[in-house]
Scaffold this motif. Structure first.
Motif, short mmCIF file in Angstrom:
data_model
loop_
_atom_site.label_atom_id
_atom_site.label_comp_id
_atom_site.label_asym_id
_atom_site.label_seq_id
_atom_site.Cartn_x
_atom_site.Cartn_y
_atom_site.Cartn_z
N GLY A 107 -42.36 -50.93 -23.50
CA GLY A 107 -43.59 -51.24 -24.22
C GLY A 107 -44.75 -51.52 -23.29
N MET A 108 -44.50 -52.27 -22.22
CA MET A 108 -45.55 -52.59 -21.26
C MET A 108 -46.01 -51.34 -20.52
SD MET A 108 -43.95 -56.19 -19.84
CE MET A 108 -45.23 -56.44 -18.60
N ALA A 109 -45.04 -50.61 -19.96
CA ALA A 109 -45.38 -49.39 -19.21
C ALA A 109 -45.97 -48.33 -20.12
CB ALA A 109 -44.13 -48.85 -18.51
N SER A 125 -39.84 -43.87 -31.07
CA SER A 125 -41.05 -43.67 -30.28
C SER A 125 -42.22 -43.25 -31.16
CB SER A 125 -40.80 -42.61 -29.20
OG SER A 125 -42.00 -42.31 -28.51
N LEU A 126 -41.98 -42.33 -32.08
CA LEU A 126 -43.05 -41.87 -32.97
C LEU A 126 -43.59 -43.02 -33.82
CD1 LEU A 126 -41.58 -38.43 -34.12
CD2 LEU A 126 -43.64 -38.78 -32.74
N ALA A 127 -42.70 -43.93 -34.25
CA ALA A 127 -43.13 -45.08 -35.05
C ALA A 127 -44.06 -45.99 -34.23
CB ALA A 127 -41.92 -45.86 -35.54
N THR A 128 -43.73 -46.20 -32.96
CA THR A 128 -44.58 -47.07 -32.13
C THR A 128 -45.92 -46.42 -31.82
OG1 THR A 128 -43.76 -46.24 -29.99
CG2 THR A 128 -42.47 -47.97 -31.05
N ILE A 129 -45.92 -45.09 -31.74
CA ILE A 129 -47.14 -44.37 -31.37
C ILE A 129 -48.22 -44.52 -32.44
CG2 ILE A 129 -48.04 -42.00 -31.16
CD1 ILE A 129 -45.44 -41.39 -29.56
N VAL A 130 -47.82 -44.72 -33.69
CA VAL A 130 -48.80 -44.92 -34.76
C VAL A 130 -49.75 -46.05 -34.40
CG1 VAL A 130 -49.11 -45.61 -37.16
CG2 VAL A 130 -47.21 -44.10 -36.55
N ALA A 165 -54.83 -48.37 -31.14
CA ALA A 165 -55.41 -49.30 -30.18
C ALA A 165 -56.06 -48.56 -29.01
CB ALA A 165 -54.33 -50.24 -29.65
N SER A 166 -55.36 -47.53 -28.50
CA SER A 166 -55.86 -46.78 -27.35
C SER A 166 -57.11 -45.97 -27.71
CB SER A 166 -54.77 -45.84 -26.83
OG SER A 166 -55.24 -45.05 -25.76
N SER A 167 -57.07 -45.29 -28.86
CA SER A 167 -58.21 -44.44 -29.25
C SER A 167 -59.45 -45.28 -29.54
CB SER A 167 -57.85 -43.58 -30.46
OG SER A 167 -57.45 -44.38 -31.56
N LEU A 168 -59.26 -46.50 -30.04
CA LEU A 168 -60.40 -47.38 -30.29
C LEU A 168 -61.13 -47.70 -28.98
CD1 LEU A 168 -62.09 -49.14 -32.18
CD2 LEU A 168 -60.45 -51.00 -31.82
N GLY A 169 -60.33 -47.96 -27.92
CA GLY A 169 -60.92 -48.24 -26.61
C GLY A 169 -61.68 -47.05 -26.06
N VAL A 225 -40.34 -54.79 -31.00
CA VAL A 225 -40.57 -55.30 -29.65
C VAL A 225 -41.65 -54.51 -28.94
CG1 VAL A 225 -39.52 -55.63 -27.37
CG2 VAL A 225 -38.22 -56.20 -29.42
N ILE A 226 -41.61 -53.20 -29.10
CA ILE A 226 -42.50 -52.31 -28.35
C ILE A 226 -43.94 -52.33 -28.85
CG2 ILE A 226 -43.00 -49.87 -27.86
CD1 ILE A 226 -39.94 -49.42 -27.76
N ILE A 227 -44.14 -52.31 -30.16
CA ILE A 227 -45.49 -52.14 -30.73
C ILE A 227 -46.52 -53.16 -30.24
CG2 ILE A 227 -46.82 -52.28 -32.89
CD1 ILE A 227 -44.44 -50.79 -34.22
N PRO A 228 -46.23 -54.48 -30.30
CA PRO A 228 -47.27 -55.42 -29.83
C PRO A 228 -47.57 -55.30 -28.34
CG PRO A 228 -45.22 -56.57 -30.32
CD PRO A 228 -45.07 -55.19 -30.84
N LEU A 229 -46.57 -54.88 -27.56
CA LEU A 229 -46.77 -54.73 -26.12
C LEU A 229 -47.60 -53.48 -25.80
CD1 LEU A 229 -43.21 -55.72 -24.89
CD2 LEU A 229 -45.30 -57.03 -24.57
N THR A 230 -47.29 -52.37 -26.45
CA THR A 230 -48.04 -51.14 -26.16
C THR A 230 -49.49 -51.26 -26.61
OG1 THR A 230 -47.25 -50.19 -28.25
CG2 THR A 230 -46.06 -49.56 -26.25
#
Length: 276
Positions: free
Chosen positions: A20-22, A64-69, A74-78, A230-235
């Motif tokens: 999630g972090m990486a 992985s696809l679920a976390t990418i949503v 978050a990334s595209s907003l930035g 676990v992954i979603i809040p970190l990514t």
């Protein structure tokens, strides 16, 4: 999978933390949605716990696809705040990408997991070679193509991304860069494309995996809710750090970082495929 012990679940959660972090940093930095890290990390964690590679790959891709949503939002907003998203291209590309995602997700849910591994490793290797060896133009200008050609690119991007469990950046970034888009606008636009791929892709993997044998606890079809939680809040958190990096380092360094990481990932996946 009932045979998974509490200790193994904790190990899976620990792997999910690192992924999630990486994945978050890479999502913002490279517009890849984090899947290029999350898929192999979850796959190797599950296979090391004794799970068959076929089911492990499908779970890794679906989760992985679920976390990418969430990561892509978050990334595209930035990137949007920095003017690095081509909204016109998004409108042009969205319908064909969605068609490709449906095709790729349906295929991914029913073909052998080894096919998914082979697709993942092959595409990652080709993209890494392109990003490392080809030099971008100093003053890139987007090339002009007809709508049917753009639609073709969209279907291919959506299909392969859904089969690989990635947000579209692994294919979209080098493709847009090759078509003449500045690397930063390619990254920003690909980050937004991730949402179009992640949402329908995750839903189809969840539905196609319902009732499948050998699923780990806390799974909804081929989506593992524990790993996703676990992954979603970190990514989503670490993606903002990646966005800052993407707008502060040289274009060439960005291309080399992207290509180098994909080369390492592809090599490791091929080793696992042939050793299995």
């Amino acid at each position: 999978m009932e045979g998974l012990s509490t200790g193994t679940l904790l190990e899976l959660a620990a792997v999910a933390v690192g992924a999630g972090m990486a994945g978050g940093v890479l999502a913002g930095l490279l517009g890849v949605g984090g899947g290029i890290v999350i898929v192999p990390a979850l796959y190797f964690a599950l296979t090391l716990s004794g799970m068959e590679g076929d089911i492990a790959m499908k779970i890794a891709v679906g989760t992985s696809l679920a976390t990418i949503v969430f990561t892509s939002l978050a990334s595209s907003l930035g990137h949007y705040k920095r003017g690095a998203i081509d909204t016109g291209l998004l409108k042009l590309w969205a319908p064909s990408i969605l068609i490709g995602v449906v095709l790729g997700s349906l295929l991914g849910g029913y073909v052998s997991g080894k096919v998914l591994i082979a697709v993942f490793a092959t595409v990652a290797l080709l993209v890494s070679a392109d990003m490392i060896l080809r030099k971008g133009r100093a003053d890139p200008e987007p090339r002009s193509f007809s709508k049917p050609v753009w639609a073709f690119f969209g279907v291919i991007t959506g299909t392969l991304s859904a089969m690989m469990g990635i947000g579209g950046g692994t294919i979209g970034v080098p493709l847009l860069n090759f078509l003449g888009y500045d690397i930063r606008r390619a990254v920003g636009t690909s980050a937004a494309i991730g949402f179009l791929i992640g949402l329908p892709g995750a839903l189809i993997y969840a539905l196609s995996g319902l009732g499948a044998e050998g699923l780990p606890p806390f799974s909804l079809g081929y989506v593992n809710l524990l790993a996703a939680a676990v992954i979603i809040p970190l990514t989503t958190t670490f993606s903002q750090f990646g966005v800052k990096l993407a707008h502060s380092i040289p274009r060439r360094a960005l291309r080399l970082a992207f290509g180098g990481f994909l080369l390492i990932t592809a090599t490791r996946m091929f080793i696992d495929l042939f050793s299995g």
